[in-house]
Every structure is written in C-alpha cells, then in structure tokens.
Design an enzyme around this catalytic site. Sequence first.
Site, short mmCIF file in Angstrom:
data_model
loop_
_atom_site.label_atom_id
_atom_site.label_comp_id
_atom_site.label_asym_id
_atom_site.label_seq_id
_atom_site.Cartn_x
_atom_site.Cartn_y
_atom_site.Cartn_z
N GLU A 130 -9.04 1.46 22.37
CA GLU A 130 -8.22 2.29 22.36
C GLU A 130 -6.81 1.57 22.07
O GLU A 130 -6.17 1.05 22.91
CB GLU A 130 -8.16 3.04 23.84
CG GLU A 130 -7.22 4.12 24.11
CD GLU A 130 -7.14 4.51 25.29
OE1 GLU A 130 -6.93 5.83 25.53
OE2 GLU A 130 -7.50 3.99 26.36
N HIS A 195 -3.94 9.89 21.42
CA HIS A 195 -2.74 9.51 21.38
C HIS A 195 -2.11 9.90 20.17
O HIS A 195 -1.67 9.06 19.37
CB HIS A 195 -2.86 8.02 21.96
CG HIS A 195 -3.17 7.70 22.96
ND1 HIS A 195 -2.16 7.57 24.13
CD2 HIS A 195 -4.34 7.28 23.61
CE1 HIS A 195 -2.85 7.32 25.13
NE2 HIS A 195 -4.09 6.94 25.10
N ASN A 219 -5.17 15.10 27.09
CA ASN A 219 -4.31 14.14 27.40
C ASN A 219 -3.71 13.49 26.40
O ASN A 219 -4.55 12.90 25.45
CB ASN A 219 -4.93 13.12 28.65
CG ASN A 219 -5.38 13.78 29.71
OD1 ASN A 219 -6.47 13.95 30.32
ND2 ASN A 219 -4.35 14.60 30.51
N ARG A 227 -0.58 30.38 17.78
CA ARG A 227 -0.23 30.20 16.10
C ARG A 227 -0.67 28.59 15.63
O ARG A 227 -0.69 28.62 14.34
CB ARG A 227 1.12 30.54 15.89
CG ARG A 227 1.36 32.06 16.09
CD ARG A 227 2.57 32.48 15.26
NE ARG A 227 2.67 34.15 15.38
CZ ARG A 227 3.23 34.56 16.37
NH1 ARG A 227 3.76 33.98 17.55
NH2 ARG A 227 3.12 35.99 16.42
N GLY A 249 -9.90 16.24 37.89
CA GLY A 249 -8.90 17.35 38.63
C GLY A 249 -7.36 16.98 38.61
O GLY A 249 -6.64 17.77 39.09
N ASP A 274 -12.11 6.76 32.35
CA ASP A 274 -10.63 6.08 31.85
C ASP A 274 -10.36 5.27 33.02
O ASP A 274 -8.82 5.38 33.14
CB ASP A 274 -9.86 7.05 31.33
CG ASP A 274 -8.62 6.49 30.42
OD1 ASP A 274 -8.88 5.36 30.19
OD2 ASP A 274 -7.72 7.33 30.27
N LEU A 307 0.76 9.40 33.96
CA LEU A 307 -0.54 9.02 34.58
C LEU A 307 -1.28 7.90 33.55
O LEU A 307 -0.70 7.64 32.56
CB LEU A 307 -1.47 10.22 34.26
CG LEU A 307 -1.66 11.16 35.31
CD1 LEU A 307 -2.39 12.60 34.86
CD2 LEU A 307 -1.64 10.82 36.57
#
EC number: 3.5.1.25
Length: 383
Positions: A130, A195, A219, A227, A249, A274, A307
């Site tokens: 990642e 990302h 995220n 559109r 959640g 994650d 986060l």
Amino acid sequence: MDNYILKNAQIYTETYKIDHGYIEVRNGCIHDIQEGEYTGTLQTIDANGQHVLPGFIDIHIHGGYGQDAMDATPETLNLLSEKLLSEGTTSFLATTMTQSTEAINAALENVANYKPIDDKRAEILGVHLEGPFISEHKVGAQNPAFVARPTVQKFKDFQEKANGAIKIVTIAPEVEGAEEVIKALHEDVIFSAGHTVSDYDGIEKAVQNGLKHITHLYNAQTTFTHREPGVFGAALTDERLTTEVIVDGIHSHPAAVKLAYLAKGNENFCIITDAMRAKGMKDGKYDLGGQDVFVKNNEARLETGSLAGSILLMNKGLKNLMDFANIPLEEAWRTASLNQAIRLKVDDRIGSIKVGKQADLVIADSELNVLTTIKKGYIIDND
C-alpha cells in the site's frame, strides 16, 4: 498430527449449510464432511452445535497486538500471526506503508525471509504493497513525504526484495507512470485503486489496462455524484472489480456498507480490517508509518483527526456486515475467506470447507465470538 472428528457442528460449505454434522480431519486436512452423528472410533471434538466456518483471510492488515509489518522483524511477524488466530484469521497479507524505499525494502525482505516458529499461527500469504505509488492529494494516514511515482523497474525492485511475495499493489491509476506499470505487470500482481483522485472514466480506463480491485472502498477516493460517479461509481457498477471494505461502522456508514454489498454481491465483496498495531491493545498513543496515532472509543486517528487504519477484528467485521446488510451467515461467510482466496489463487487449498483443503476452521457462537480456531488441524482455543 492427530486425526480427529469435529462433531455436532453447523457447517458452512461452499454450496450449502449442514445444520448438524461433522468434519473428519486427517494430517491437517479435511478428509470428510458428513451430515448427522459420527459413530466411528476416531477421537472427537465437540463443537457444541456452534457455527464452523473457514478460517478468515485478511488481505489488508498493517498490524495489531502491538506489532506492525513495517517493524521489519521476524519477532513481529511471529507474534502478529499468533495473535490473529484469536479473531479467526488463519491467513493474511502483511501490508506495508508509504515510507522510505529503505524502510519498505526492509519490510519486504523480512516477509521474504520469514520462517514461522510452527504451524500454530496465521499463515502469511504475501504482501499488500500500500504505497508509495499513491496520490499526494489523497494520502489519508500515509506519509506524504514518501509518495513516489511508479515505474516498472521500481516495482520489479520491490518484488525482488520480496522474493515474489507482493500479491496486491495499491496504486493511484491517474499518476504519472501508473498506466504503463498496470499494463506491463497486471498478469503478475493484483493492482488495486486506492488513495486516488481518479474520476470514473479514469478507473474504467485502468480496468481496461488490467486493474482488478479497489482498496478500502469509500476511503481516500473521489466521491459519487450523479454526473461524476467517481471511484465509488466505477467500483459499484463494474463487475470486473472486487472491492474491499473496512466494515467497522466508522470508516463507512452502515448504509454505505449495505449499498456496496447490494451492488457487488457476496462474490465480489471482501471484508478487511486495515488494522494497525493498536488492534487488541488499550486506548492510547501508537505509531503508524512514523506518525502518531491516537486510539480512543474504537477509533484510530492522526492528530489532524484523519482516520489512521482501524482496530477492527475480522470476526467483528463479518458480524457487522450481517447486521448492516441484513443478511444471514450462509450468505455472508465467503466475504471473509473464499473471495480472498480466489483472488490470491490459493482457493485450491484454503478459503472454504471442502474435502482435500487445509483444516483452517473457525468455531464461533451466534454473535460470531471466536471460541476456537483450527489452523492446519491444530486446535487453538480462544481463552
């Protein structure tokens, strides 16, 4: 290794649920699956009528229980892989962060050279890279100082350090070099959009070039409008894409999780955690990619408020999906195991309860609390 019978079980197979049956385990593998009572002479383990599921596979996890894949030590991987069994995770991809090339190389070499102490721990199936090939405009909790542009040679250098262990690469398909890299290497590795500030058309073009997956849907991606559907729109409507979702959640509203599930179905939806090193630990200050993370009330955030991964357990993610999408376990279970195994091309040996596969099993109660995890036939009670 002992041969035994796991009896008095609700068993979730690839094709149907057995309400009352047993599984015969021989030499760490599933030898037989039958309905009804066992009447033979093998040693028996009583599941007490609880749910028996295939072991969970987490394809996006940085760490937990005080450990992080970027620590780049064998002790970290040994402890993390041992502790993950407590939440039913029997296999995972060690996930890296956007850090210096030297730090990433160290983490990759650590996985490549890792030799587990024994089989009584979750199996590392490889690496989810990642970063650093992401957009500086959607870094999330990644370190913007180490964002880099992808090239075929840079990836090959990483893969060489990993001895071929890199299985998934999170990439922003709009950045310079990404199109060339995806075209050149998509048959060797799973490219996942994440990302990213790509628009809908950009994702669709990347899919044509070989993109197959979406990193933590919703995220660090462009949002949906009627559109300009953005990454969300492409992810939810393109049947060629699988989506991974942090079902806590917090990262996504329960209704957004339900929407994603309704769009993707139970074969193209993957639960991930994650998770970062604070998973399984008390509230406080922790480190993620060289940045301070503050954990409180089940949330992990940078000082800026962004986060920073999660502290989610896989079994809790599965239970949340059932609750958020209002679906039964018979429908939901594969989002934590078989879908991931198929994507990683290891479904010939793990990911479901089937004769001939490894005995990677989870015994859980009606709330999906993990009571016992079985890895390669070894029984680990969740005390």
